[in-house]
Design a protein around this motif. Structure first.
Motif, PDB file in Angstrom:
ATOM      1  N   UNK A   1      44.036  46.463  42.830  1.00 25.13           N
ATOM      2  CA  UNK A   1      43.033  47.428  42.384  1.00 25.13           C
ATOM      3  C   UNK A   1      41.718  46.788  41.979  1.00 25.13           C
ATOM      4  N   UNK A   2      41.763  45.540  41.500  1.00 29.04           N
ATOM      5  CA  UNK A   2      40.551  44.862  41.013  1.00 29.04           C
ATOM      6  C   UNK A   2      39.469  44.722  42.084  1.00 29.04           C
ATOM      7  N   UNK A   3      39.801  44.375  43.365  1.00 27.16           N
ATOM      8  CA  UNK A   3      38.725  44.243  44.362  1.00 27.16           C
ATOM      9  C   UNK A   3      37.890  45.503  44.556  1.00 27.16           C
ATOM     10  N   UNK A   4      38.487  46.686  44.392  1.00 23.23           N
ATOM     11  CA  UNK A   4      37.714  47.921  44.536  1.00 23.23           C
ATOM     12  C   UNK A   4      36.622  48.006  43.484  1.00 23.23           C
TER      13      UNK A   4
ATOM     14  N   UNK B   1      30.359  47.423  42.777  1.00 19.41           N
ATOM     15  CA  UNK B   1      29.068  46.859  42.361  1.00 19.41           C
ATOM     16  C   UNK B   1      28.318  46.237  43.540  1.00 19.41           C
ATOM     17  N   UNK B   2      29.016  45.479  44.381  1.00 22.43           N
ATOM     18  CA  UNK B   2      28.317  44.793  45.474  1.00 22.43           C
ATOM     19  C   UNK B   2      27.772  45.763  46.516  1.00 22.43           C
ATOM     20  N   UNK B   3      28.402  46.930  46.660  1.00 26.26           N
ATOM     21  CA  UNK B   3      27.935  47.918  47.636  1.00 26.26           C
ATOM     22  C   UNK B   3      26.500  48.342  47.360  1.00 26.26           C
ATOM     23  N   UNK B   4      26.156  48.454  46.099  1.00 24.48           N
ATOM     24  CA  UNK B   4      24.807  48.880  45.734  1.00 24.48           C
ATOM     25  C   UNK B   4      23.747  47.940  46.304  1.00 24.48           C
ATOM     26  N   UNK B   5      24.055  46.675  46.327  1.00 23.75           N
ATOM     27  CA  UNK B   5      23.078  45.683  46.769  1.00 23.75           C
ATOM     28  C   UNK B   5      23.148  45.405  48.269  1.00 23.75           C
TER      29      UNK B   5
ATOM     30  N   UNK C   1      29.415  55.990  47.374  1.00 21.26           N
ATOM     31  CA  UNK C   1      30.479  55.011  47.617  1.00 21.26           C
ATOM     32  C   UNK C   1      30.650  54.107  46.399  1.00 21.26           C
ATOM     33  N   UNK C   2      29.556  53.721  45.769  1.00 25.76           N
ATOM     34  CA  UNK C   2      29.656  52.923  44.540  1.00 25.76           C
ATOM     35  C   UNK C   2      30.488  53.649  43.488  1.00 25.76           C
ATOM     36  N   UNK C   3      30.176  54.920  43.254  1.00 23.37           N
ATOM     37  CA  UNK C   3      30.921  55.704  42.259  1.00 23.37           C
ATOM     38  C   UNK C   3      32.389  55.815  42.625  1.00 23.37           C
ATOM     39  N   UNK C   4      32.655  56.106  43.901  1.00 24.33           N
ATOM     40  CA  UNK C   4      34.033  56.280  44.358  1.00 24.33           C
ATOM     41  C   UNK C   4      34.851  55.016  44.107  1.00 24.33           C
ATOM     42  N   UNK C   5      34.313  53.865  44.504  1.00 25.60           N
ATOM     43  CA  UNK C   5      35.092  52.632  44.426  1.00 25.60           C
ATOM     44  C   UNK C   5      35.353  52.206  42.986  1.00 25.60           C
ATOM     45  N   UNK C   6      34.391  52.402  42.119  1.00 24.37           N
ATOM     46  CA  UNK C   6      34.596  52.036  40.721  1.00 24.37           C
ATOM     47  C   UNK C   6      35.697  52.870  40.085  1.00 24.37           C
ATOM     48  N   UNK C   7      35.670  54.186  40.294  1.00 20.78           N
ATOM     49  CA  UNK C   7      36.659  55.040  39.644  1.00 20.78           C
ATOM     50  C   UNK C   7      38.044  54.863  40.243  1.00 20.78           C
TER      51      UNK C   7
END
Length: 436
Positions: free
Chosen positions: A185-188, A193-197, A87-93
């Motif tokens: 788009x910026x909130x994604x 990053x926050x998902x990881x924690x 999910x972290x990877x998905x949201x960043x890209x």
């Protein structure tokens, strides 16, 4: 405490629900907002860039081609690599590509970025469905899925006013529709990053669960997993067999037609209401929010009812029947705005409400990686309907100079979903033990 102690059962379920669901809903709101904000941007973008209805319909729908190609691999990776990482990877890209949409200059760039956003997001939905299976018992899952998928309607509710306001911006010489893409788009990227924690992969790793509650939940889920794997051997023992399972294929077809109806309507709704009413962009955006507010309620109530009764199949059939009737009535009432809005509300109640019982039904008979692959296939094939719906609406509007033909096709598609779900036979026809 024992595994059957009703007090610990209630405490665990509430704690898990309040810890995870608000954040997962937020993720999906942002995901869906970045997916459908093009429908609001189209109120200005198509004229600025000289796009025809077919061009817009193709660009809106081409998102789902990239989504289709990578959805099944994405679902399997989520299980094997870990949902949180994926999910972290998905949201960043997807956040990066969503921001880039604010800088497009022509149709080719529009098509490519919509394709890349779809490819980037592929695997998000099945990863979350798998994740919910890590934390919620089968008897609670329809409610959890309903709450999660209420984000679709919620994104439309809050997305309308926000998008309408952003369309008014004229910063740095850039049009409002460009800022709409950039700022939404910026909130994604931030949430990537926050998902990881914040997210915990499985209950065994949850430091926020007291030891007795953690032990109860792990034991409950393990017993359910073992039972489902035993039952799953009758249906599929591998990913390949799961993807060939006749019931899985029926669910694929049902979801395909269901998404033709819901996304064919959703991507054209702002332009449709604009043409019927002549209202300003802000007024149109606010009006779009009304039916989707009812859709949020319908989804939650339907999920609660499905869990309470343990019934999945007929909930899905009835709601898609309501959606089909609403769309057909909308096609006949476009000249009368108040009646058209009423019919639209009926249609959205059905088209939004059915998903919770549908996914609880579709995930009730397989386990493990085979289940993830089946979820990915159903969502991937189904989302081809999300390509066909918006593109078909654009093509029919250009060929027939109106929305009537397209709306009738959407109504027939919703009815087809109901018929295909009727044809599915899983367990006791979608009947599960109701929640105690």
């Amino acid at each position: 405490m024992t595994a059957t102690d009703p007090d610990i059962s209630s405490r665990v379920r509430k704690r898990v629900m309040w810890r995870l669901m608000p954040y997962l809903i937020l993720l999906y709101v942002i995901a869906y907002l970045d997916r459908v904000n093009v429908s609001y941007a189209a109120l200005e973008m198509t004229a600025d860039l000289g796009f025809t209805d077919k061009t817009y319909g193709l660009g809106a729908g081409i998102f789902f081609i990239g989504y289709f190609l990578l959805e099944v691999p994405g679902a399997v990776i989520a299980v094997r690599w870990g949902v949180r990482k994926w999910i972290c990877r998905i949201m960043l890209t997807w956040g990066i590509f969503a921001v880039a949409m604010g800088f497009i200059q022509n149709a080719q760039q529009f098509y490519w970025l919509r394709f890349l956003i779809g490819a980037a997001e592929a695997g998000f939905f099945p990863a979350i469905i798998v994740y919910l299976g890590h934390w919620f018992r089968g008897a609670d899952r329809a409610k959890a899925v309903a709450l999660f998928m209420s984000a679709i309607s919620l994104a439309m509710v809050i997305g309308g006013p926000i998008s309408g306001a952003l369309l008014k911006l004229q910063w740095l010489g850039m049009e409002g529709w460009r800022w709409l893409f950039i700022l939404e788009g910026i909130p994604a990227i931030v949430l990537g990053f926050t998902t990881w924690f914040f997210l915990t992969e499985r209950p065994e790793q949850a430091k926020w669960l007291p030891p007795d509650e953690k032990a109860w939940l792990v034991d409950e889920l393990e017993r359910e997993r073992a039972a489902r794997e035993l039952e799953g051997k009758q249906h599929a023992t591998s990913i390949t067999q799961a993807l060939k399972n006749p019931q899985v294929l029926l669910f694929c077809a049902a979801y395909f037609f269901g998404l033709i109806a819901s996304n064919g309507l959703g991507y054209w709704l702002p332009k449709m209401i604009k043409s019927m009413s002549g209202f300003s962009n802000m007024e149109v955006s606010l009006l779009v929010s009304l039916p989707y507010s009812l859709g949020v309620v319908a989804k939650i109530v339907a999920g609660w009812s499905s869990d309470r009764t343990g019934e999945r199949r007929w909930h899905t059939i009835a709601l898609m029947g309501v959606g089909s009737l609403g769309l057909a009535a909308l096609a006949a009432s476009q000249g009368y705005l108040p009646l058209a809005i009423f019919c639209l509300c009926i249609a959205v109640i059905g088209l939004m409400g059915y998903t919770s019982s549908f996914w609880a039904y579709a995930t009730s008979f397989l386990a493990g990686t085979a289940n993830a692959a089946a979820i990915g296939l159903i969502n991937a094939v189904g989302n081809l309907g999300s390509f066909a719906g918006p593109y078909g609406m654009g093509w029919l509007k250009e060929e027939t100079t109106g929305y009537t033909a397209g709306l009738l096709v959407l109504a027939a598609s919703a009815a087809m979903t109901a018929l295909l779900v009727f044809a599915v036979r899983v367990g006791d026809q979608g009947k599960h033990t109701p929640r105690g």
